[in-house]
Design a protein around this motif. Structure first.
Motif, PDB file in Angstrom:
ATOM      1  N   ALA A  53      28.510   9.744  -1.158  1.00 37.83           N
ATOM      2  CA  ALA A  53      29.430  10.556  -2.119  1.00 37.83           C
ATOM      3  C   ALA A  53      30.225  12.062  -1.648  1.00 37.83           C
ATOM      4  O   ALA A  53      29.825  12.419  -1.113  1.00 37.83           O
ATOM      5  N   VAL A  54      31.583  12.047  -2.156  1.00 36.57           N
ATOM      6  CA  VAL A  54      32.209  13.086  -1.964  1.00 36.57           C
ATOM      7  C   VAL A  54      32.649  13.956  -3.292  1.00 36.57           C
ATOM      8  O   VAL A  54      33.594  13.644  -4.048  1.00 36.57           O
ATOM      9  N   HIS A  55      32.323  14.760  -2.867  1.00 33.45           N
ATOM     10  CA  HIS A  55      32.512  16.097  -4.468  1.00 33.45           C
ATOM     11  C   HIS A  55      33.947  16.515  -5.087  1.00 33.45           C
ATOM     12  O   HIS A  55      34.425  16.809  -3.788  1.00 33.45           O
ATOM     13  N   ALA A  56      33.720  16.974  -5.656  1.00 29.14           N
ATOM     14  CA  ALA A  56      35.417  17.958  -6.111  1.00 29.14           C
ATOM     15  C   ALA A  56      35.828  18.605  -4.860  1.00 29.14           C
ATOM     16  O   ALA A  56      36.752  19.119  -4.561  1.00 29.14           O
ATOM     17  N   ASP A  57      34.714  19.621  -4.804  1.00 28.79           N
ATOM     18  CA  ASP A  57      34.296  21.032  -3.551  1.00 28.79           C
ATOM     19  C   ASP A  57      34.232  20.481  -1.979  1.00 28.79           C
ATOM     20  O   ASP A  57      34.245  21.222  -1.805  1.00 28.79           O
ATOM     21  N   GLY A  58      34.348  18.973  -1.911  1.00 35.11           N
ATOM     22  CA  GLY A  58      34.455  18.950  -0.917  1.00 35.11           C
ATOM     23  C   GLY A  58      33.157  18.371   0.279  1.00 35.11           C
ATOM     24  O   GLY A  58      32.958  17.751   0.692  1.00 35.11           O
ATOM     25  N   SER A  59      32.266  18.582  -0.725  1.00 33.84           N
ATOM     26  CA  SER A  59      30.317  18.887  -0.419  1.00 33.84           C
ATOM     27  C   SER A  59      30.461  17.230  -0.355  1.00 33.84           C
ATOM     28  O   SER A  59      30.941  16.608  -1.140  1.00 33.84           O
ATOM     29  N   CYS A  60      29.419  17.150   0.108  1.00 34.87           N
ATOM     30  CA  CYS A  60      29.033  15.439   0.309  1.00 34.87           C
ATOM     31  C   CYS A  60      27.569  15.130   0.041  1.00 34.87           C
ATOM     32  O   CYS A  60      26.735  15.923   0.443  1.00 34.87           O
ATOM     33  N   ASP A  61      27.316  14.094  -0.633  1.00 33.87           N
ATOM     34  CA  ASP A  61      26.039  13.147  -0.595  1.00 33.87           C
ATOM     35  C   ASP A  61      26.164  12.513   0.303  1.00 33.87           C
ATOM     36  O   ASP A  61      26.258  11.732   0.566  1.00 33.87           O
ATOM     37  N   ILE A  62      24.700  12.551   1.910  1.00 32.34           N
ATOM     38  CA  ILE A  62      24.366  12.098   2.898  1.00 32.34           C
ATOM     39  C   ILE A  62      22.666  11.342   2.839  1.00 32.34           C
ATOM     40  O   ILE A  62      22.469  11.803   2.607  1.00 32.34           O
ATOM     41  N   ASP A  63      23.117   9.799   2.837  1.00 32.19           N
ATOM     42  CA  ASP A  63      22.403   9.676   3.097  1.00 32.19           C
ATOM     43  C   ASP A  63      21.794   9.240   4.935  1.00 32.19           C
ATOM     44  O   ASP A  63      22.554   8.215   5.491  1.00 32.19           O
ATOM     45  N   TYR A  64      20.674  10.039   5.553  1.00 31.31           N
ATOM     46  CA  TYR A  64      20.382   9.959   6.839  1.00 31.31           C
ATOM     47  C   TYR A  64      19.811   8.521   7.440  1.00 31.31           C
ATOM     48  O   TYR A  64      18.919   7.675   6.639  1.00 31.31           O
ATOM     49  N   ASP A  65      20.073   8.544   8.517  1.00 25.20           N
ATOM     50  CA  ASP A  65      19.430   7.446   9.126  1.00 25.20           C
ATOM     51  C   ASP A  65      17.856   7.041   8.969  1.00 25.20           C
ATOM     52  O   ASP A  65      17.317   5.902   9.246  1.00 25.20           O
ATOM     53  N   ASP A  66      17.556   8.526   9.180  1.00 24.62           N
ATOM     54  CA  ASP A  66      15.815   8.375   8.982  1.00 24.62           C
ATOM     55  C   ASP A  66      14.859   8.176   7.862  1.00 24.62           C
ATOM     56  O   ASP A  66      13.624   8.165   7.481  1.00 24.62           O
ATOM     57  N   GLY A  67      15.835   7.906   6.723  1.00 24.52           N
ATOM     58  CA  GLY A  67      15.161   7.683   5.453  1.00 24.52           C
ATOM     59  C   GLY A  67      15.194   9.157   4.378  1.00 24.52           C
ATOM     60  O   GLY A  67      15.595   8.407   2.970  1.00 24.52           O
ATOM     61  N   ASP A  68      16.038  10.523   4.997  1.00 20.92           N
ATOM     62  CA  ASP A  68      16.059  11.465   4.472  1.00 20.92           C
ATOM     63  C   ASP A  68      17.211  11.295   3.433  1.00 20.92           C
ATOM     64  O   ASP A  68      18.222  10.651   3.898  1.00 20.92           O
ATOM     65  N   GLU A  69      17.487  11.983   2.478  1.00 25.37           N
ATOM     66  CA  GLU A  69      18.582  11.891   1.508  1.00 25.37           C
ATOM     67  C   GLU A  69      18.863  13.566   1.604  1.00 25.37           C
ATOM     68  O   GLU A  69      18.559  14.186   1.192  1.00 25.37           O
ATOM     69  N   GLU A  70      20.246  13.940   0.877  1.00 22.83           N
ATOM     70  CA  GLU A  70      20.953  15.730   1.050  1.00 22.83           C
ATOM     71  C   GLU A  70      21.957  15.202  -0.413  1.00 22.83           C
ATOM     72  O   GLU A  70      23.068  14.620  -0.041  1.00 22.83           O
ATOM     73  N   LYS A  71      22.050  16.537  -1.148  1.00 24.74           N
ATOM     74  CA  LYS A  71      23.158  15.953  -2.098  1.00 24.74           C
ATOM     75  C   LYS A  71      24.005  16.794  -1.603  1.00 24.74           C
ATOM     76  O   LYS A  71      23.156  18.376  -1.284  1.00 24.74           O
ATOM     77  N   SER A  72      25.162  17.283  -2.138  1.00 23.36           N
ATOM     78  CA  SER A  72      26.462  18.374  -1.672  1.00 23.36           C
ATOM     79  C   SER A  72      26.193  19.157  -0.752  1.00 23.36           C
ATOM     80  O   SER A  72      26.041  20.550  -0.294  1.00 23.36           O
ATOM     81  N   VAL A  73      26.118  18.439   0.204  1.00 23.79           N
ATOM     82  CA  VAL A  73      26.339  19.098   1.452  1.00 23.79           C
ATOM     83  C   VAL A  73      27.363  20.118   2.027  1.00 23.79           C
ATOM     84  O   VAL A  73      28.342  18.883   1.455  1.00 23.79           O
ATOM     85  N   ALA A  74      27.861  21.059   2.372  1.00 24.16           N
ATOM     86  CA  ALA A  74      28.537  21.401   2.505  1.00 24.16           C
ATOM     87  C   ALA A  74      29.371  20.839   3.241  1.00 24.16           C
ATOM     88  O   ALA A  74      29.189  21.091   4.270  1.00 24.16           O
ATOM     89  N   PRO A  75      30.452  20.887   3.553  1.00 27.44           N
ATOM     90  CA  PRO A  75      31.208  20.428   4.648  1.00 27.44           C
ATOM     91  C   PRO A  75      31.322  21.056   5.741  1.00 27.44           C
ATOM     92  O   PRO A  75      31.371  20.237   6.540  1.00 27.44           O
ATOM     93  N   ARG A  76      31.215  22.921   5.873  1.00 24.60           N
ATOM     94  CA  ARG A  76      30.607  23.328   7.058  1.00 24.60           C
ATOM     95  C   ARG A  76      29.622  22.825   7.780  1.00 24.60           C
ATOM     96  O   ARG A  76      29.248  23.187   9.002  1.00 24.60           O
ATOM     97  N   LEU A  77      28.270  22.008   7.123  1.00 25.51           N
ATOM     98  CA  LEU A  77      27.005  21.459   7.595  1.00 25.51           C
ATOM     99  C   LEU A  77      27.133  20.313   7.795  1.00 25.51           C
ATOM    100  O   LEU A  77      26.163  19.345   8.690  1.00 25.51           O
ATOM    101  N   ILE A  78      28.711  19.478   8.281  1.00 27.31           N
ATOM    102  CA  ILE A  78      28.606  17.752   8.778  1.00 27.31           C
ATOM    103  C   ILE A  78      29.903  18.344   9.642  1.00 27.31           C
ATOM    104  O   ILE A  78      30.504  18.245   9.695  1.00 27.31           O
TER     105      ILE A  78
END
Length: 104
Positions: A53-78
Motif C-alpha cells: 500500500a502507498v499512503h498519501a504522504d508517500g509512506s508505504c506498507d511493506i511485506d518483507y520476504d522473511d515474513g515481517d511487515e511494516e506499516k507507513s514506512v517513510a520513503p527515505r527508508l525505502i
C-alpha cells in the motif's frame, strides 16, 4: 480559509515534496523494494520486500520476504529493488566478520 488551513496545506506540500518524484508517488503497490526495517527507531538492516500500500504522504506498507511487515514506512527508508541497490552504509563501514569458534 484561515491561517491554520494555509499552514496545514503548506505542511502537506512539504511532506509531499519528500514523498514524491515529479508529483508522482515514488513507489507503487506490488513494487519490489528494500526497506530499512525499523529504520525510524534505529534499525540498520535493509530487507527485500513488496509494497502492499502507498499512503498519501508517500509512506508505504511493506511485506518483507522473511515474513515481517511494516506499516507507513517513510520513503527515505525505502529503495527501489529493480536497480542494483547499494549495500547498507552501515555494512559498508563495518563489514560482517566471520567468527572463529574454538573446538575442543
Amino acid at each position: 480559509r484561515g491561517p491554520e488551513a494555509a499552514a496545514a496545506a503548506a505542511g502537506q506540500a512539504a511532506a509531499g515534496a519528500t514523498a514524491t518524484a515529479g508529483g508522482r508517488p515514488r513507489f507503487r503497490a506490488k513494487q519490489r523494494v528494500r526497506g530499512k526495517f525499523q529504520g525510524d527507531i534505529g534499525g540498520v538492516n535493509w530487507f527485500r520486500g513488496t509494497v502492499v500500500a502507498v499512503h498519501a504522504d508517500g509512506s508505504c506498507d511493506i511485506d518483507y520476504d522473511d515474513g515481517d511487515e511494516e506499516k507507513s514506512v517513510a520513503p527515505r527508508l525505502i529503495l527501489d529493488d529493480s536497480r542494483d541497490c547499494p549495500r547498507s552504509p552501515e555494512i559498508a563501514r563495518d563489514p560482517p566478520r566471520l567468527l572463529e569458534i574454538a573446538r575442543d
